[in-house]
Design a protein around this motif. Structure first.
Motif, mmCIF file in Angstrom:
data_model
loop_
_atom_site.group_PDB
_atom_site.id
_atom_site.type_symbol
_atom_site.label_atom_id
_atom_site.label_comp_id
_atom_site.label_asym_id
_atom_site.label_seq_id
_atom_site.Cartn_x
_atom_site.Cartn_y
_atom_site.Cartn_z
ATOM 1 N N THR A 57 33.296 54.645 110.444
ATOM 2 C CA THR A 57 32.304 55.544 111.043
ATOM 3 C C THR A 57 32.500 56.957 110.508
ATOM 4 O OG1 THR A 57 32.250 54.230 113.053
ATOM 5 C CG2 THR A 57 31.436 56.493 113.216
ATOM 6 N N ALA B 192 29.605 58.887 108.735
ATOM 7 C CA ALA B 192 28.965 59.947 109.525
ATOM 8 C C ALA B 192 29.241 61.330 108.925
ATOM 9 C CB ALA B 192 29.445 59.889 110.966
ATOM 10 N N GLY C 76 26.238 63.752 107.994
ATOM 11 C CA GLY C 76 26.068 64.923 108.866
ATOM 12 C C GLY C 76 26.173 66.227 108.077
ATOM 13 N N THR D 174 27.979 55.237 113.803
ATOM 14 C CA THR D 174 27.596 56.314 112.890
ATOM 15 C C THR D 174 26.416 57.098 113.467
ATOM 16 O OG1 THR D 174 28.362 55.026 111.003
ATOM 17 C CG2 THR D 174 26.873 56.848 110.522
ATOM 18 N N ILE E 291 26.776 61.134 114.026
ATOM 19 C CA ILE E 291 26.077 62.087 113.151
ATOM 20 C C ILE E 291 25.726 63.411 113.858
ATOM 21 C CG2 ILE E 291 23.869 62.486 111.946
ATOM 22 C CD1 ILE E 291 24.147 59.691 110.791
ATOM 23 N N SER F 148 34.281 62.485 114.580
ATOM 24 C CA SER F 148 33.482 61.275 114.426
ATOM 25 C C SER F 148 34.365 60.035 114.562
ATOM 26 C CB SER F 148 32.697 61.274 113.115
ATOM 27 O OG SER F 148 33.560 61.443 112.025
ATOM 28 N N SER G 39 33.896 57.168 117.755
ATOM 29 C CA SER G 39 33.852 55.718 117.613
ATOM 30 C C SER G 39 35.011 55.058 118.357
ATOM 31 C CB SER G 39 33.901 55.347 116.135
ATOM 32 O OG SER G 39 34.266 53.993 115.984
#
Lengths: 271, 368
Positions: free
Chosen positions: A85, A89, A93, A151, A155, A207, A211
């Motif tokens: 992730t 991400a 991002g 993800t 983000i 991030s 997750s």
């Protein structure tokens, strides 16, 4: 107590006059933190059941956790999904935040709002939607599906962190680099990235944590051998309550705290 | 002084009917301009006039909707900024804070594959040129505003670009330093000989440094001339108003077509190119107080009035004279310590003169 009478700032307000503020702040901090920390003593209990305070102490529930193939597999799934992730991400991002910052387009604000909707929409709705959508594509109970879903949730965080990093960044630096002979991509990596790298690291850790800590979507779309740690914990809590949960929670608190401290460290550096 | 910094040959810039629209507004409206090789040209205009848009088009940061930009014989309109080989100084300096002074200046050299001793030599030479010898190892944070300005300059010319662009580079400095840097920039330009395009909204800066000034407003070029001509022969009301202080008096025409103010002929029919309604532009420092002895009626226009305001400003005194019910005239004269007791009284009658060679006549409407 000289400290009490010392002025706090130029306003001449003394520490003593501010005492009530300190107390309020302390109470709020305790309220935020105590419910989480209560599992720490519980995890060292010798009892079969979750109890507080424990009557006798042991580390047997940690042993149970580390010796259980099921818990270990779930842990590895969670770490793997968290890592993947983060890998997806973070660049997405960063690119989104960069594009919004550079374009100055009149719809940039609207696009930003759209990008952060996953943070505003109740997660349960995302979970239900994802579950049905994944059903069509056979993505439920797969690592791919889980990473995709996480993800989406991560983000917005990355975008917000990087957007705020750009707020203190002078885009003319990139322009000047280009005028001096650097291509746009090179200017981005040689001039811009080194200056937002701590924010990027912060965003990446966040991030991962998003997750790793995520429960609701995981309950819906993960399962079987690809069930996450949080999903197993939720199941265990429902089916057979034993202090293993407390032991795992303690470990997760530890991991999260360490990662957050690292983020704080990066945050300090970047400002 | 620096042989290797001088050996760059400058390039002329030819701009042909450049147009750039934002939504429906013209930022540039069919602008054509020939910038001579090696000259210091200033784009002067109020904010939103299009001067920065024009500079950014030359640098390659915005692409005009139509038109052509040539560096020498080479069309560059489609070239990305990093292939134009143009040195640029931004208003914010845009120094790289994660690099030392020397690394900042070596950046364009590194991109051109210049390394090692040659790079070091050229960085040191550039530092010497901007009088920052020995500061190469400093961090950007440790520099003052003026020093940062010089580093930004050094970085922009160290790779010997043949064109140098500057976007209000002095506007962040305090007045004293700005005055000093104006002279230094002018000297540096003479030393480098590079074609320089400079953007500013500060008319004094433009007058001080430029070989030629382009006055720009609403995306159009109003006048392209030497500082002297821009100040003494403005072509229209906008230029006359924007550059320097001025008083404008409406002129009328007498029966034979001469331009007249009250009963004095300001400009005879044959000597003026203005054939619409006209204004007389008077620079405040060109007026002088008349006493019986110094009148040369032949070559002087005389204004009689009453002192309406009098302000002592140190070096000069500023006077507003009311001529009649509608028209007033402002002017300055140099102060004198001995005169303190007999400065002008409000309401006192006063005559001032304007030498005929200082007469400026412009059309009344800017958009002719």
């Amino acid at each position: 107590m000289q400290w009490f009478n010392r002025p706090v700032s130029d306003t001449q307000i003394t520490q003593w006059q501010r005492m009530w503020l300190y107390i309020v702040a302390a109470i709020i901090m305790l309220l935020l933190v105590v419910p989480s920390f209560i599992v720490i003593p519980m995890s060292f209990s010798n009892s079969q059941y979750l109890e507080f305070p424990p009557e006798t102490w042991s580390t047997r529930w940690y042993e149970t956790y580390f010796e259980s193939a099921k818990w270990m597999r779930a842990t590895i799934t969670s770490l793997k999904v968290g890592f993947l992730t983060m890998l997806f991400a973070t660049p997405i991002g960063v690119m989104a935040a960069y594009a919004l910052y550079v374009s100055g387009h009149r719809f940039a604000r609207a696009v930003f709002a759209f990008l952060v909707t996953p943070m505003i929409v109740p997660v349960i709705l995302i979970a239900i939607g994802t579950f049905y959508a994944f059903g069509k594509f056979g993505l439920n109970n797969t690592i791919t599906g889980l990473v995709l879903a996480h993800t989406v949730i991560a983000i917005p965080l990355v975008t917000i962190v990087i957007t705020s990093a750009f707020r203190n960044y002078d885009l003319d630096q990139e322009r000047v680099a280009r005028s001096l002979g650097a291509s746009r991509i090179r200017a981005f990596f040689v001039i811009t990235v080194p200056q937002i790298k701590f924010s990027v690291a912060t965003a990446a850790l966040l991030s991962f944590l998003t997750s790793f800590d995520e429960v609701i979507v995981s309950i819906f779309v993960s399962g079987g051998k690809n069930a996450t740690l949080t999903k197993h914990m939720f199941g265990a809590l429902r089916d057979y309550i034993d202090p293993t949960i407390a032991a795992i929670s303690t470990i997760m608190i530890l991991v999260s705290t360490i990662l957050l401290l690292i983020t704080q460290f990066f945050g300090k550096k970047s400002s | 002084m620096n042989a290797t910094l001088q050996d760059q040959s400058a390039l002329p810039i030819h701009i042909q009917s450049l147009t750039k629209k934002y939504d429906r507004l013209f930022a540039l409206n069919a602008v054509s301009l020939d910038i001579r090789s090696g000259e210091f040209l200033t784009l002067l205009g109020p904010s939103g006039s299009g001067k920065t848009t024009l500079l950014m088009a030359i640098a390659g940061f915005n692409r005009p909707d139509s038109g052509s930009i040539k560096f020498g014989d080479e069309e560059v309109i489609l070239k990305p900024p990093h292939k134009r080989n143009v040195g640029m100084v931004f208003q914010s300096y845009a120094l790289f804070p994660h690099m030392s002074v020397a690394e900042n200046i070596a950046f364009p050299l590194k991109l051109r594959g210049i390394k090692g001793q040659e790079s070091t030599d050229r960085v040191n030479q550039a530092l010497a040129t901007v009088q920052l010898e020995g500061l190469g190892e400093r961090g950007i944070e440790q520099l003052s505003g003026g020093q940062r300005q010089r580093v930004a300059l050094a970085r922009a010319f160290v790779f010997k670009p043949r064109i140098l662009l500057m976007d209000e580079p002095l506007s962040a400095l305090d007045k004293k330093l700005r005055d000093q840097m104006q002279i230094e920039l002018k000297n540096l330009h003479e030393q480098l000989g590079v074609t320089t395009v400079y953007v500013t909204h500060d008319q004094r800066e433009a007058l001080t440094m430029s070989d030629r000034i382009v006055v720009i407003n609403d995306g159009q070029l109003c006048q392209i001339d030497t500082p002297h001509a821009i100040y003494n022969q403005p072509v229209d009301r906008f230029v006359a108003d924007f550059i320097g202080e001025s008083t404008m008096l409406p002129l009328t025409r007498n029966n034979s077509g001469d331009l007249v103010y009250i009963d004095q002929i300001i400009s005879s029919k044959n000597s003026t190119s203005v054939n619409t309604e006209a204004l007389l532009v008077i620079r405040p420092e060109r007026l002088f107080v008349i006493n019986e002895s110094n009148i040369d009626r032949e070559n002087t226009i005389v204004f009689n009035g009453k002192v309406k305001e009098f302000v002592f400003q140190g070096d000069t005194a500023f006077v507003v004279l009311s001529i009649n019910e509608t028209d007033t005239l402002s002017f300055r004269f140099s102060t004198d310590a001995a005169a303190a007791d007999n400065y002008l009284q409000i309401g006192q009658p006063l005559s001032v003169g304007l030498a005929r060679h200082n007469v400026i006549v412009i059309p009344k409407d800017t958009n002719q």
